[in-house]
Design a protein around this motif. Structure first.
Motif: not given
Length: 131
Positions: A80, A82, A87-89
């Motif tokens: 992940r 940030r 937050w991004h996977h």
């Protein structure tokens, strides 16, 4: 020269681990990469300086495969990131064929300067973002 590089690595990583990173992780808009600990299985958050370009996030590791978070990525590339407090996977890819010094020129200046100064084995990392 090898002894000097090893000493620099040990000093810088201790300063990062015990002083800089704990403070940076608490700043709400500092960019972080979260890996899964290869031994513990616990989330490990590391401050990084990078830039989102479309559906990818790019950054440069100053110690390459010696960095604990890079070793975690090798064991499990699901991460992940940030960016801007969100937050991004994604899936991380080590990019040894990329020119890390050229890549640093396109990334945030303050972090890039620090990476150039202390880094001994630069390695570009690309995270393909899923969301």
């Amino acid at each position: 020269m090898g002894r000097e590089r090893d000493l620099r690595f040990r000093v810088v990583t201790r300063v990062q681990r015990y002083l800089a990173n704990p403070v940076s992780r608490r700043l709400p808009f500092h960019t972080l990469v979260e890996t899964t600990g290869r031994t513990s299985g616990l989330p490990r958050r590391t401050p990084v300086g990078g830039r989102r370009v479309g559906r990818a996030f790019w950054f440069v590791s100053e110690y390459g495969e010696k960095s604990q978070y890079v070793r975690n990525i090798q064991a499990d590339p699901r991460v992940r990131v940030r960016v801007g407090g969100r937050w991004h996977h994604g899936t991380a890819h080590l990019m040894p064929e990329d020119d890390p010094r050229a890549r640093l020129a396109s990334l945030p200046r303050v972090n890039s300067t620090a990476v150039r100064l202390v880094g001994t084995n630069l390695l570009t990392v690309r995270v393909d973002l899923a969301d």
